[in-house]
Write a protein that holds these residues in place. Structure first.
Motif, PDB file in Angstrom:
ATOM      1  N   MET A  96     -10.398  20.328  14.594  1.00 50.06           N
ATOM      2  CA  MET A  96     -11.314  19.416  13.914  1.00 50.06           C
ATOM      3  C   MET A  96     -12.682  20.054  13.691  1.00 50.06           C
ATOM      4  N   CYS A  97     -12.808  21.322  14.082  1.00 46.96           N
ATOM      5  CA  CYS A  97     -14.104  21.990  14.023  1.00 46.96           C
ATOM      6  C   CYS A  97     -14.666  21.991  12.604  1.00 46.96           C
ATOM      7  N   TRP A  98     -13.811  22.215  11.611  1.00 51.24           N
ATOM      8  CA  TRP A  98     -14.258  22.279  10.219  1.00 51.24           C
ATOM      9  C   TRP A  98     -14.878  20.965   9.776  1.00 51.24           C
ATOM     10  N   LEU A  99     -14.358  19.831  10.280  1.00 51.28           N
ATOM     11  CA  LEU A  99     -14.926  18.528   9.939  1.00 51.28           C
ATOM     12  C   LEU A  99     -16.357  18.409  10.448  1.00 51.28           C
ATOM     13  N   TYR A 100     -16.563  18.829  11.690  1.00 51.12           N
ATOM     14  CA  TYR A 100     -17.898  18.727  12.279  1.00 51.12           C
ATOM     15  C   TYR A 100     -18.862  19.733  11.672  1.00 51.12           C
ATOM     16  N   GLU A 101     -18.369  20.917  11.357  1.00 48.59           N
ATOM     17  CA  GLU A 101     -19.250  21.894  10.701  1.00 48.59           C
ATOM     18  C   GLU A 101     -19.750  21.348   9.363  1.00 48.59           C
ATOM     19  N   ARG A 102     -18.858  20.706   8.629  1.00 47.51           N
ATOM     20  CA  ARG A 102     -19.247  20.111   7.346  1.00 47.51           C
ATOM     21  C   ARG A 102     -20.244  18.971   7.567  1.00 47.51           C
ATOM     22  N   ALA A 103     -19.991  18.131   8.582  1.00 51.38           N
ATOM     23  CA  ALA A 103     -20.883  17.001   8.847  1.00 51.38           C
ATOM     24  C   ALA A 103     -22.269  17.463   9.272  1.00 51.38           C
ATOM     25  N   LEU A 104     -22.324  18.523  10.074  1.00 46.71           N
ATOM     26  CA  LEU A 104     -23.606  19.002  10.580  1.00 46.71           C
ATOM     27  C   LEU A 104     -24.472  19.602   9.475  1.00 46.71           C
ATOM     28  N   GLN A 105     -23.867  19.993   8.372  1.00 49.01           N
ATOM     29  CA  GLN A 105     -24.657  20.474   7.240  1.00 49.01           C
ATOM     30  C   GLN A 105     -25.533  19.367   6.661  1.00 49.01           C
ATOM     31  N   LEU A 140      -6.251   9.991  19.400  1.00 49.04           N
ATOM     32  CA  LEU A 140      -7.108  10.654  18.428  1.00 49.04           C
ATOM     33  C   LEU A 140      -6.791  10.204  17.010  1.00 49.04           C
ATOM     34  N   ALA A 141      -5.515   9.929  16.758  1.00 54.34           N
ATOM     35  CA  ALA A 141      -5.097   9.527  15.408  1.00 54.34           C
ATOM     36  C   ALA A 141      -5.711   8.198  14.983  1.00 54.34           C
ATOM     37  N   LYS A 142      -6.145   7.389  15.949  1.00 55.20           N
ATOM     38  CA  LYS A 142      -6.706   6.071  15.649  1.00 55.20           C
ATOM     39  C   LYS A 142      -8.228   6.077  15.562  1.00 55.20           C
ATOM     40  N   LYS A 143      -8.828   7.250  15.695  1.00 50.29           N
ATOM     41  CA  LYS A 143     -10.283   7.314  15.739  1.00 50.29           C
ATOM     42  C   LYS A 143     -10.881   7.718  14.399  1.00 50.29           C
ATOM     43  N   GLY A 144     -12.115   7.291  14.191  1.00 45.26           N
ATOM     44  CA  GLY A 144     -12.870   7.643  12.992  1.00 45.26           C
ATOM     45  C   GLY A 144     -14.335   7.707  13.352  1.00 45.26           C
ATOM     46  N   PRO A 154     -24.971  11.681  10.026  1.00 45.33           N
ATOM     47  CA  PRO A 154     -24.286  10.543   9.412  1.00 45.33           C
ATOM     48  C   PRO A 154     -22.780  10.545   9.653  1.00 45.33           C
ATOM     49  N   GLY A 155     -22.207   9.343   9.581  1.00 41.31           N
ATOM     50  CA  GLY A 155     -20.768   9.224   9.685  1.00 41.31           C
ATOM     51  C   GLY A 155     -20.073   9.958   8.551  1.00 41.31           C
ATOM     52  N   PHE A 156     -18.825  10.330   8.783  1.00 41.08           N
ATOM     53  CA  PHE A 156     -18.075  11.098   7.784  1.00 41.08           C
ATOM     54  C   PHE A 156     -16.612  10.705   7.829  1.00 41.08           C
ATOM     55  N   LYS A 157     -15.923  10.986   6.765  1.00 44.16           N
ATOM     56  CA  LYS A 157     -14.502  10.671   6.673  1.00 44.16           C
ATOM     57  C   LYS A 157     -13.692  11.674   7.488  1.00 44.16           C
ATOM     58  N   VAL A 158     -12.866  11.178   8.386  1.00 38.15           N
ATOM     59  CA  VAL A 158     -11.984  12.033   9.173  1.00 38.15           C
ATOM     60  C   VAL A 158     -10.689  12.211   8.393  1.00 38.15           C
ATOM     61  N   SER A 159     -10.494  13.400   7.870  1.00 38.02           N
ATOM     62  CA  SER A 159      -9.330  13.680   7.034  1.00 38.02           C
ATOM     63  C   SER A 159      -8.095  13.893   7.900  1.00 38.02           C
ATOM     64  N   LYS A 160      -7.281  12.845   8.014  1.00 36.19           N
ATOM     65  CA  LYS A 160      -6.045  12.968   8.791  1.00 36.19           C
ATOM     66  C   LYS A 160      -5.125  14.009   8.162  1.00 36.19           C
ATOM     67  N   ALA A 161      -5.105  14.057   6.818  1.00 36.64           N
ATOM     68  CA  ALA A 161      -4.252  15.030   6.139  1.00 36.64           C
ATOM     69  C   ALA A 161      -4.687  16.455   6.467  1.00 36.64           C
TER      70      ALA A 161
END
Length: 299
Positions: free
Chosen positions: A189-198, A145-149, A168-175
């Motif tokens: 990672m749910c918060w990342l997808y919720e933001r992307a789906l907006q 998972l750490a190698k994915k974007g 659209p593609g989005f930045k995967v914040s490893k931090a």
């Protein structure tokens, strides 16, 4: 095509057969005329197609475990993956005498199941576990998972063209992921997808009303990988509003994680609910499997 004796699956390759998979035939067919195609997600290996295929066959239904990426002849990443693998697998099953074909997909495979069935009339039943209800951007990388974007191209192609529009593609914040590992003690990672789906464009939502059969939706109420509970509710509502003429059922479990398939996996411990409520989560997975079999029996 390989042996199917003594429980050994019949094996298929893209180069020879047009798709990569494993057909498990039951010793006693309790679902005559029906066959199931099983698909995993972004793990991209053969474990779910093989292990779940075997489990469904032991329960009495012919099951083809399908690998749709990261195998010879298909993309090495989840980027512009051709939907035709599903179409060819379904066509093979129909030629083999199965009158009805269902799709069962987990996570990214759940998205694929909803999308493929919305485009292919040969698919007449869908079981989508922890899906999203949008055509998503591609996922780069095929290791940990750490190698994915993500890539700003579609996950899928159909008839040689990218499936569009897509989220659209989005930045995967490893931090951000590491921070939540520390503060929440789980993979989140749910918060990342919720933001992307907006930022989902009009038309990116999968046209599930075009599915020509019953739909079963299975999710955890608090899926921390991505917002599958929201997606399942949206699919159910879209089918209701558009007066889908077939059965629609949604199973949402309080004690469950993203990996709501009846398989033991060390990845389960990446989710807090699996560590704090292991028996209840195992019971949810078992119940989802039982209800899936009942759903397939009624189809």
């Amino acid at each position: 095509m390989g042996s199917n004796e003594a429980g050994e699956p019949e094996r298929f390759t893209v180069g020879r057969d047009g798709f990569h998979g494993f057909l498990h035939r039951p010793e006693r067919d309790r679902f005559p005329g029906k066959a199931l195609i099983v698909m995993g997600g972004s793990e991209g290996d053969e474990a779910i197609p093989l292990d779940l295929g075997r489990m469904f066959a032991q329960a009495g239904i012919a099951t083809l475990g399908l690998c749709y990426w990261n195998v010879p002849g298909l993309p090495a990443e989840l980027v512009e993956v051709p939907l035709e693998s599903v179409e060819r697998a379904a066509a093979f099953l129909k030629r083999s005498g199965f009158e009805r074909v269902a799709l069962y997909g987990l996570s990214k495979g759940g998205e694929l199941a909803l999308l493929a069935a919305s485009l292919m009339p040969d698919i007449t039943c869908v079981v989508a576990l922890s899906p999203l209800n949008y055509v998503m951007c591609g996922i780069t990388g095929n290791g940990s998972l750490a190698k994915k974007g993500t890539a700003n191209v579609s996950s899928w192609t159909w008839r040689g063209r990218p499936v569009e529009p897509f989220v659209p593609g989005f930045k995967v914040s490893k931090a951000g992921i590491v921070c939540r590992l520390v503060t929440e003690r789980q993979l989140d990672m749910c918060w990342l997808y919720e933001r992307a789906l907006q930022k989902a464009p009009a038309g990116a939502e999968i046209a599930v009303e075009n599915i020509g059969g019953p739909v079963l939706l299975v999710c955890a109420a608090d899926d921390r990988m991505w917002p599958s509970a929201t997606a399942c509710r949206a699919v159910e509502e879209r089918l209701r509003v558009r007066t889908h003429p077939h059965a629609v059922k949604r199973l949402e479990y309080e004690h469950a994680s993203h990996l709501i398939v009846p398989l033991a996996s060390p990845l389960l411990r990446a989710f807090k609910v699996e560590r704090t409520h292991p028996r209840e989560c195992a019971a949810s997975r078992a119940d989802a499997f039982r209800q899936t079999m009942d759903f397939l029996r009624a189809w």
